[in-house]
Scaffold this motif. Sequence first.
Motif, PDB file in Angstrom:
ATOM      1  N   ASP A 166     -53.285 -59.381  24.634  1.00  0.00           N
ATOM      2  CA  ASP A 166     -52.974 -59.056  26.027  1.00  0.00           C
ATOM      3  C   ASP A 166     -54.241 -58.794  26.838  1.00  0.00           C
ATOM      4  OD1 ASP A 166     -50.316 -59.349  25.495  1.00  0.00           O
ATOM      5  OD2 ASP A 166     -49.905 -57.193  25.326  1.00  0.00           O
ATOM      6  N   VAL A 167     -55.197 -58.095  26.252  1.00  0.00           N
ATOM      7  CA  VAL A 167     -56.449 -57.802  26.956  1.00  0.00           C
ATOM      8  C   VAL A 167     -57.205 -59.096  27.234  1.00  0.00           C
ATOM      9  CG1 VAL A 167     -58.719 -56.723  26.704  1.00  0.00           C
ATOM     10  CG2 VAL A 167     -56.658 -55.444  26.118  1.00  0.00           C
TER      11      VAL A 167
ATOM     12  N   TRP B 132     -54.698 -68.229  33.057  1.00  0.00           N
ATOM     13  CA  TRP B 132     -53.286 -68.017  33.380  1.00  0.00           C
ATOM     14  C   TRP B 132     -53.123 -66.897  34.406  1.00  0.00           C
ATOM     15  CZ3 TRP B 132     -49.230 -64.520  32.972  1.00  0.00           C
ATOM     16  CH2 TRP B 132     -47.962 -65.079  33.061  1.00  0.00           C
ATOM     17  N   TYR B 133     -53.972 -65.882  34.358  1.00  0.00           N
ATOM     18  CA  TYR B 133     -53.884 -64.765  35.298  1.00  0.00           C
ATOM     19  C   TYR B 133     -54.727 -64.989  36.550  1.00  0.00           C
ATOM     20  CZ  TYR B 133     -51.335 -61.706  32.149  1.00  0.00           C
ATOM     21  OH  TYR B 133     -50.377 -61.151  31.352  1.00  0.00           O
ATOM     22  N   ASN B 134     -55.645 -65.911  36.506  1.00  0.00           N
ATOM     23  CA  ASN B 134     -56.548 -66.151  37.626  1.00  0.00           C
ATOM     24  C   ASN B 134     -55.981 -67.287  38.488  1.00  0.00           C
ATOM     25  OD1 ASN B 134     -58.641 -66.846  39.342  1.00  0.00           O
ATOM     26  ND2 ASN B 134     -60.222 -66.513  37.798  1.00  0.00           N
ATOM     27  N   GLN B 135     -55.486 -66.968  39.664  1.00  0.00           N
ATOM     28  CA  GLN B 135     -54.819 -67.945  40.520  1.00  0.00           C
ATOM     29  C   GLN B 135     -55.744 -69.093  40.915  1.00  0.00           C
ATOM     30  OE1 GLN B 135     -51.608 -68.008  41.224  1.00  0.00           O
ATOM     31  NE2 GLN B 135     -51.756 -69.843  42.449  1.00  0.00           N
TER      32      GLN B 135
ATOM     33  N   SER C 293     -58.380 -65.369  30.541  1.00  0.00           N
ATOM     34  CA  SER C 293     -57.482 -66.516  30.580  1.00  0.00           C
ATOM     35  C   SER C 293     -57.266 -66.995  32.012  1.00  0.00           C
ATOM     36  CB  SER C 293     -56.123 -66.136  29.990  1.00  0.00           C
ATOM     37  OG  SER C 293     -55.213 -67.190  30.156  1.00  0.00           O
TER      38      SER C 293
ATOM     39  N   ALA D 173     -55.973 -62.127  27.407  1.00  0.00           N
ATOM     40  CA  ALA D 173     -55.221 -62.948  28.350  1.00  0.00           C
ATOM     41  C   ALA D 173     -55.420 -62.472  29.785  1.00  0.00           C
ATOM     42  CB  ALA D 173     -53.738 -62.925  27.994  1.00  0.00           C
ATOM     43  N   SER D 174     -55.487 -61.171  29.975  1.00  0.00           N
ATOM     44  CA  SER D 174     -55.599 -60.659  31.340  1.00  0.00           C
ATOM     45  C   SER D 174     -57.033 -60.641  31.852  1.00  0.00           C
ATOM     46  CB  SER D 174     -54.991 -59.261  31.434  1.00  0.00           C
ATOM     47  OG  SER D 174     -55.686 -58.373  30.610  1.00  0.00           O
ATOM     48  N   THR D 175     -58.026 -60.860  30.986  1.00  0.00           N
ATOM     49  CA  THR D 175     -59.406 -60.821  31.450  1.00  0.00           C
ATOM     50  C   THR D 175     -60.067 -62.195  31.505  1.00  0.00           C
ATOM     51  OG1 THR D 175     -60.172 -60.330  29.209  1.00  0.00           O
ATOM     52  CG2 THR D 175     -59.800 -58.457  30.675  1.00  0.00           C
TER      53      THR D 175
END
Length: 59
Positions: free
Chosen positions: A28-29, A37-40, A35, A31-33
């Motif tokens: 999760d960390v 996928w979280y960066n529009q 990846s 993916a959110s930093t």
Amino acid sequence: MVLWFISHQHGSASLAMFINSFVYLLNDVLASTVSPWYNQAERQRLQEQEAAYFRVPQS
């Protein structure tokens, strides 16, 4: 990690459960930093790149 801690408090936690929980937390960390996928903006760039790659040339 919360589930592991609660299980540990009740005496039923194991090392394998801690490692499994840690792997999910690490995933999760990451993916959110890092990846896209979280960066529009990065997602938009990759979508445009994929669209150009898969575009079929017209004859």
